[in-house]
Design a protein around this motif. Sequence first.
Motif, short mmCIF file in Angstrom:
data_model
loop_
_atom_site.label_atom_id
_atom_site.label_comp_id
_atom_site.label_asym_id
_atom_site.label_seq_id
_atom_site.Cartn_x
_atom_site.Cartn_y
_atom_site.Cartn_z
N GLN A 184 48.17 65.09 40.14
CA GLN A 184 47.79 63.73 39.76
C GLN A 184 48.91 62.75 40.08
OE1 GLN A 184 46.82 63.21 35.62
NE2 GLN A 184 46.43 61.03 35.85
N ARG A 185 48.51 61.59 40.59
CA ARG A 185 49.49 60.54 40.86
C ARG A 185 49.83 59.83 39.56
NH1 ARG A 185 48.42 57.44 46.29
NH2 ARG A 185 49.46 55.94 44.98
N ILE A 186 51.11 59.61 39.35
CA ILE A 186 51.59 58.95 38.13
C ILE A 186 52.37 57.72 38.56
CG2 ILE A 186 52.97 59.18 36.05
CD1 ILE A 186 52.62 62.27 36.41
N ALA A 187 51.92 56.54 38.16
CA ALA A 187 52.55 55.29 38.57
C ALA A 187 53.07 54.54 37.36
CB ALA A 187 51.56 54.42 39.32
N THR A 188 54.20 53.88 37.55
CA THR A 188 54.77 52.99 36.55
C THR A 188 54.60 51.57 37.07
OG1 THR A 188 56.42 54.63 35.92
CG2 THR A 188 56.88 52.36 35.31
N TYR A 189 54.11 50.67 36.21
CA TYR A 189 53.86 49.29 36.61
C TYR A 189 54.72 48.33 35.81
CZ TYR A 189 49.75 51.32 38.78
OH TYR A 189 48.92 52.08 39.55
N LYS A 190 55.19 47.27 36.49
CA LYS A 190 55.95 46.21 35.84
C LYS A 190 55.05 44.99 35.72
CE LYS A 190 59.16 43.89 38.14
NZ LYS A 190 60.46 43.52 38.74
N HIS A 191 54.98 44.40 34.53
CA HIS A 191 54.19 43.20 34.28
C HIS A 191 55.13 42.11 33.78
CE1 HIS A 191 50.70 45.88 34.41
NE2 HIS A 191 51.37 46.65 33.58
N LYS A 192 55.10 40.95 34.42
CA LYS A 192 55.95 39.83 34.02
C LYS A 192 55.15 38.85 33.17
CE LYS A 192 59.02 39.89 37.98
NZ LYS A 192 59.65 39.09 39.03
N LEU A 193 55.78 38.35 32.14
CA LEU A 193 55.19 37.28 31.34
C LEU A 193 55.28 36.02 32.20
CD1 LEU A 193 53.99 36.61 28.61
CD2 LEU A 193 56.27 36.08 27.81
N ASN A 194 54.15 35.35 32.39
CA ASN A 194 54.14 34.20 33.29
C ASN A 194 53.26 33.08 32.72
OD1 ASN A 194 51.41 34.86 33.94
ND2 ASN A 194 52.16 36.38 35.38
N LYS A 195 53.18 32.00 33.49
CA LYS A 195 52.41 30.83 33.05
C LYS A 195 50.94 31.14 32.85
CE LYS A 195 55.30 27.20 35.00
NZ LYS A 195 55.32 26.03 35.89
N VAL A 196 50.39 32.01 33.69
CA VAL A 196 48.97 32.37 33.57
C VAL A 196 48.71 33.03 32.22
CG1 VAL A 196 47.16 33.88 34.49
CG2 VAL A 196 48.60 32.57 36.05
#
Length: 126
Positions: free
Chosen positions: A12-24
């Motif tokens: 299984q592929r395991i990915a880590t994601y970065k999410h930025k707090l932004n204006k949207v």
Amino acid sequence: MANVKTCPMCGQRIATYKHKLNKVLISALFKLRDHGGKGKIDNLGLTHSEFANMQKLRYFGLVDKEGCVYILNELGRKFLENKAKVPAEVYTKHGQLIGTSNMVYANQVDAYVQVKEEWKEQSAMA
């Protein structure tokens, strides 16, 4: 991709994601507040981008969700009033929070959002 690994046992592929707090995200949070702090996502008058990213507010701890209803929680209210800090970035894996970055107030988010000048000009023309 450097953030994707493969499980040696199951493949299984395991990915880590970065999410930025932004204006949207902050705009969506204000719209939720202006709607009484509680509402179904399709009743909040969100833009397409706000609608598509609304669930990310949960990673930052700013909203709760009960079924289809988003609820602005106490941290979310304080954050909008610049009385509480939340991470500028969060890291997730399989939809679970696994890490955070430095803490910011709502009025500091502009410092973490990089917008090219020509994009600003194009949006002003539209």
